[in-house]
Design a protein around this motif. Structure first.
Motif, PDB file in Angstrom:
ATOM      1  N   TRP A  62     -21.106 -43.699   1.644  1.00 19.28           N
ATOM      2  CA  TRP A  62     -22.309 -44.523   1.658  1.00 19.28           C
ATOM      3  C   TRP A  62     -22.343 -45.460   0.446  1.00 19.28           C
ATOM      4  O   TRP A  62     -22.628 -46.648   0.568  1.00 19.28           O
ATOM      5  CB  TRP A  62     -23.549 -43.624   1.686  1.00 19.28           C
ATOM      6  N   ARG A  63     -22.016 -44.918  -0.729  1.00 18.17           N
ATOM      7  CA  ARG A  63     -21.979 -45.735  -1.958  1.00 18.17           C
ATOM      8  C   ARG A  63     -21.042 -46.932  -1.760  1.00 18.17           C
ATOM      9  O   ARG A  63     -21.366 -48.058  -2.079  1.00 18.17           O
ATOM     10  CB  ARG A  63     -21.459 -44.918  -3.142  1.00 18.17           C
ATOM     11  N   SER A  64     -19.847 -46.649  -1.233  1.00 18.91           N
ATOM     12  CA  SER A  64     -18.874 -47.735  -1.035  1.00 18.91           C
ATOM     13  C   SER A  64     -19.387 -48.731  -0.001  1.00 18.91           C
ATOM     14  O   SER A  64     -19.235 -49.944  -0.160  1.00 18.91           O
ATOM     15  CB  SER A  64     -17.532 -47.202  -0.551  1.00 18.91           C
ATOM     16  N   LEU A  65     -20.015 -48.196   1.056  1.00 17.28           N
ATOM     17  CA  LEU A  65     -20.500 -49.088   2.114  1.00 17.28           C
ATOM     18  C   LEU A  65     -21.591 -50.028   1.622  1.00 17.28           C
ATOM     19  O   LEU A  65     -21.663 -51.181   2.036  1.00 17.28           O
ATOM     20  CB  LEU A  65     -21.071 -48.262   3.265  1.00 17.28           C
ATOM     21  N   LEU A  66     -22.442 -49.524   0.718  1.00 13.22           N
ATOM     22  CA  LEU A  66     -23.542 -50.355   0.233  1.00 13.22           C
ATOM     23  C   LEU A  66     -23.035 -51.650  -0.392  1.00 13.22           C
ATOM     24  O   LEU A  66     -23.596 -52.723  -0.149  1.00 13.22           O
ATOM     25  CB  LEU A  66     -24.380 -49.589  -0.798  1.00 13.22           C
ATOM     26  N   SER A  67     -21.962 -51.552  -1.174  1.00 15.20           N
ATOM     27  CA  SER A  67     -21.497 -52.796  -1.784  1.00 15.20           C
ATOM     28  C   SER A  67     -20.753 -53.648  -0.760  1.00 15.20           C
ATOM     29  O   SER A  67     -20.839 -54.868  -0.793  1.00 15.20           O
ATOM     30  CB  SER A  67     -20.680 -52.538  -3.044  1.00 15.20           C
ATOM     31  N   MET A 111     -16.653 -46.375  18.654  1.00 14.33           N
ATOM     32  CA  MET A 111     -15.509 -46.630  19.520  1.00 14.33           C
ATOM     33  C   MET A 111     -14.451 -45.570  19.317  1.00 14.33           C
ATOM     34  O   MET A 111     -13.960 -45.372  18.220  1.00 14.33           O
ATOM     35  CB  MET A 111     -14.953 -48.003  19.231  1.00 14.33           C
ATOM     36  N   LEU A 112     -14.135 -44.907  20.400  1.00 10.21           N
ATOM     37  CA  LEU A 112     -13.198 -43.802  20.278  1.00 10.21           C
ATOM     38  C   LEU A 112     -11.786 -44.290  20.013  1.00 10.21           C
ATOM     39  O   LEU A 112     -10.961 -43.568  19.482  1.00 10.21           O
ATOM     40  CB  LEU A 112     -13.245 -42.945  21.539  1.00 10.21           C
ATOM     41  N   ASN A 113     -11.503 -45.540  20.355  1.00 13.23           N
ATOM     42  CA  ASN A 113     -10.147 -46.017  20.088  1.00 13.23           C
ATOM     43  C   ASN A 113      -9.976 -46.499  18.649  1.00 13.23           C
ATOM     44  O   ASN A 113      -8.946 -47.045  18.283  1.00 13.23           O
ATOM     45  CB  ASN A 113      -9.731 -47.111  21.076  1.00 13.23           C
ATOM     46  N   ARG A 114     -11.018 -46.271  17.840  1.00 12.20           N
ATOM     47  CA  ARG A 114     -10.960 -46.551  16.406  1.00 12.20           C
ATOM     48  C   ARG A 114     -10.598 -48.005  16.116  1.00 12.20           C
ATOM     49  O   ARG A 114      -9.899 -48.309  15.171  1.00 12.20           O
ATOM     50  CB  ARG A 114      -9.949 -45.633  15.683  1.00 12.20           C
ATOM     51  N   LYS A 124     -11.668 -55.477   7.064  1.00 11.43           N
ATOM     52  CA  LYS A 124     -10.734 -54.725   6.219  1.00 11.43           C
ATOM     53  C   LYS A 124     -11.293 -53.348   5.856  1.00 11.43           C
ATOM     54  O   LYS A 124     -10.591 -52.497   5.345  1.00 11.43           O
ATOM     55  CB  LYS A 124     -10.450 -55.507   4.934  1.00 11.43           C
ATOM     56  N   GLN A 125     -12.566 -53.147   6.081  1.00 12.47           N
ATOM     57  CA  GLN A 125     -13.208 -51.901   5.660  1.00 12.47           C
ATOM     58  C   GLN A 125     -13.449 -50.963   6.835  1.00 12.47           C
ATOM     59  O   GLN A 125     -14.272 -50.061   6.739  1.00 12.47           O
ATOM     60  CB  GLN A 125     -14.565 -52.205   4.996  1.00 12.47           C
ATOM     61  N   GLN A 126     -12.749 -51.214   7.931  1.00  9.60           N
ATOM     62  CA  GLN A 126     -13.025 -50.437   9.150  1.00  9.60           C
ATOM     63  C   GLN A 126     -13.045 -48.934   8.912  1.00  9.60           C
ATOM     64  O   GLN A 126     -13.895 -48.232   9.438  1.00  9.60           O
ATOM     65  CB  GLN A 126     -11.963 -50.732  10.204  1.00  9.60           C
ATOM     66  N   GLN A 127     -12.117 -48.451   8.093  1.00 12.88           N
ATOM     67  CA  GLN A 127     -12.003 -47.010   7.928  1.00 12.88           C
ATOM     68  C   GLN A 127     -13.287 -46.420   7.330  1.00 12.88           C
ATOM     69  O   GLN A 127     -13.737 -45.350   7.728  1.00 12.88           O
ATOM     70  CB  GLN A 127     -10.785 -46.671   7.059  1.00 12.88           C
ATOM     71  N   LEU A 128     -13.872 -47.169   6.375  1.00 14.50           N
ATOM     72  CA  LEU A 128     -15.128 -46.717   5.769  1.00 14.50           C
ATOM     73  C   LEU A 128     -16.217 -46.553   6.823  1.00 14.50           C
ATOM     74  O   LEU A 128     -16.959 -45.568   6.837  1.00 14.50           O
ATOM     75  CB  LEU A 128     -15.624 -47.752   4.760  1.00 14.50           C
ATOM     76  N   PHE A 129     -16.303 -47.550   7.701  1.00 14.80           N
ATOM     77  CA  PHE A 129     -17.334 -47.495   8.751  1.00 14.80           C
ATOM     78  C   PHE A 129     -17.086 -46.311   9.680  1.00 14.80           C
ATOM     79  O   PHE A 129     -18.006 -45.591  10.045  1.00 14.80           O
ATOM     80  CB  PHE A 129     -17.342 -48.786   9.579  1.00 14.80           C
ATOM     81  N   PHE A 130     -15.830 -46.120  10.061  1.00  8.34           N
ATOM     82  CA  PHE A 130     -15.533 -45.017  10.978  1.00  8.34           C
ATOM     83  C   PHE A 130     -15.777 -43.661  10.314  1.00  8.34           C
ATOM     84  O   PHE A 130     -16.270 -42.740  10.956  1.00  8.34           O
ATOM     85  CB  PHE A 130     -14.094 -45.115  11.487  1.00  8.34           C
TER      86      PHE A 130
END
Ligand SMILES: O=C(O)CCC(=O)C(=O)O
Ligand SMILES: [Fe+2]
Length: 333
Positions: A62-67, A111-114, A124-130
């Motif tokens: 969450w901290r990383s996502l906020l920025s 999305m299950l297919n990630r 570029k931050q997809q992994q954080l969101f997933f």
């Protein structure tokens, strides 16, 4: 750039001191008293704080996502429009698209297919969101199965059975940016009063602005942001499928002072039922979860006939005995 510090509240603000707090650790451990307290919270308020002690990975993400989201929304609108998908749960939506919601928004269906199709910086931050979605999904499912336990809903009667991983649903992660009103150009702020569409909402926000109708006083009360706590609320679908034993509480987002003096950022994971699950609303009409979702979003965008349709925005809560005595006028910001 990260979000700014919280705004001080003014004297007129009523704080919701009565919201219950539930411990994630205790729910995970299967503590029966905690499940009973959870059921009580969801039946009375429909809103509670979830103490996230122990959920270090989620809090770190969450901290990383906020920025990331602050940087994302900082981009020029033209650029962000590359991510617009004209969808209620995918892509970018500029402020003012839906009535009552004066926020920039980026939403992503689980999305299950990630793989998500976003062309601007967040790609570029997809992994954080997933990672965040995965954690929020797991937590909301834990809450759901503890609610089933507390209601003695066994086997196929359990709420989890209509939230299977491999079935299509409109579960979504949404990132909101409520714009600062410091230059007189922003027409409004906030999120008009509503109930949430789906099953459970997992909300993280460290800034003021969220208000609920307190069941004690039947008037608006600010929900105090608490460090390392999420705010969870019951949505319409869960209320209906529980035979209205659980409450989908009416809430909104408003400026704390006369104008919004800082940018506000929130992250919400909306856990929703499988699309083809059917339920009866409290006026006895049958809907599929997807029909309820689509109709309510159409109304958010184009509120034809409000205030007649306003009941739907608030999950028919105003015709519910809980709020019947004090009908609250529809207001938008
Ligand atoms: O931003 C918030 O604090 C709440 C947003 C909300 O209620 C919603 O999107 O349903
Ligand atoms: Fe909401």
């Amino acid at each position: 750039m990260g979000p700014q510090v919280m705004a001080p509240i003014n004297d007129k603000v009523i704080l919701s001191t009565s919201l219950p707090t539930i411990s994630l650790l205790r729910l995970e451990a299967g503590d029966a008293n905690e499940s009973a307290a959870l059921l009580q919270a969801c039946s009375s308020h429909g809103f509670f704080y979830l103490n996230l002690q122990g959920a270090d990975t989620l809090l770190g993400t969450w901290r990383s996502l906020l920025s990331v989201i602050a940087d994302y929304f900082d981009q020029p609108v033209d650029h962000k429009m590359n991510d617009a998908r004209e969808s209620d749960n995918q892509g970018y939506e500029p402020a003012g698209t839906s009535v009552g919601a004066r926020s920039d928004e980026i939403s992503r269906r689980e999305m299950l297919n990630r793989h998500a199709e976003l062309s601007t910086s967040v790609d570029k931050q997809q992994q954080l969101f997933f990672d965040f979605m995965g954690n929020a999904h797991k937590i909301t499912l834990t809450i759901l199965s503890r609610l089933s336990d507390a209601l003695s809903l066994e086997g196929s009667a359990g709420f989890e059975t209509v939230h299977r991983h491999d079935r299509p649903s409109l579960s979504t992660l949404a990132l909101f940016h409520y714009l600062k009103q410091d230059n007189g150009q922003v027409p409004g702020f906030g999120h008009g009063k509503h109930t949430d569409i789906g099953t459970l909402t997992f909300l993280l926000c460290e800034q003021w602005g969220l208000q609920v109708i307190s069941p004690d006083t039947e008037s608006w009360a600010f929900v105090e942001p608490r460090l390392n706590h999420a705010v969870i609320n019951v949505g319409d679908s869960l209320r209906f499928i529980s035979g209205c034993k659980l409450s989908s509480a009416v809430h909104r987002v408003v400026p704390v002072q006369e104008k919004q003096m800082e940018d506000r950022y929130s992250i919400a994971y909306f856990l929703r039922m499988e699309n083809d699950v059917k339920y009866r609303d409290s006026a006895n009409k049958i809907w599929s979860a997807q029909e309820w979702h689509d109709s309510k979003f159409n109304l958010f965008r184009d509120p034809v006939g409000l205030p007649n349709n306003a009941q739907m925005l608030t999950g028919v809560m105003e015709s519910n005995e809980k709020l019947l005595e004090k009908a609250i006028p529809v207001t938008w910001f």
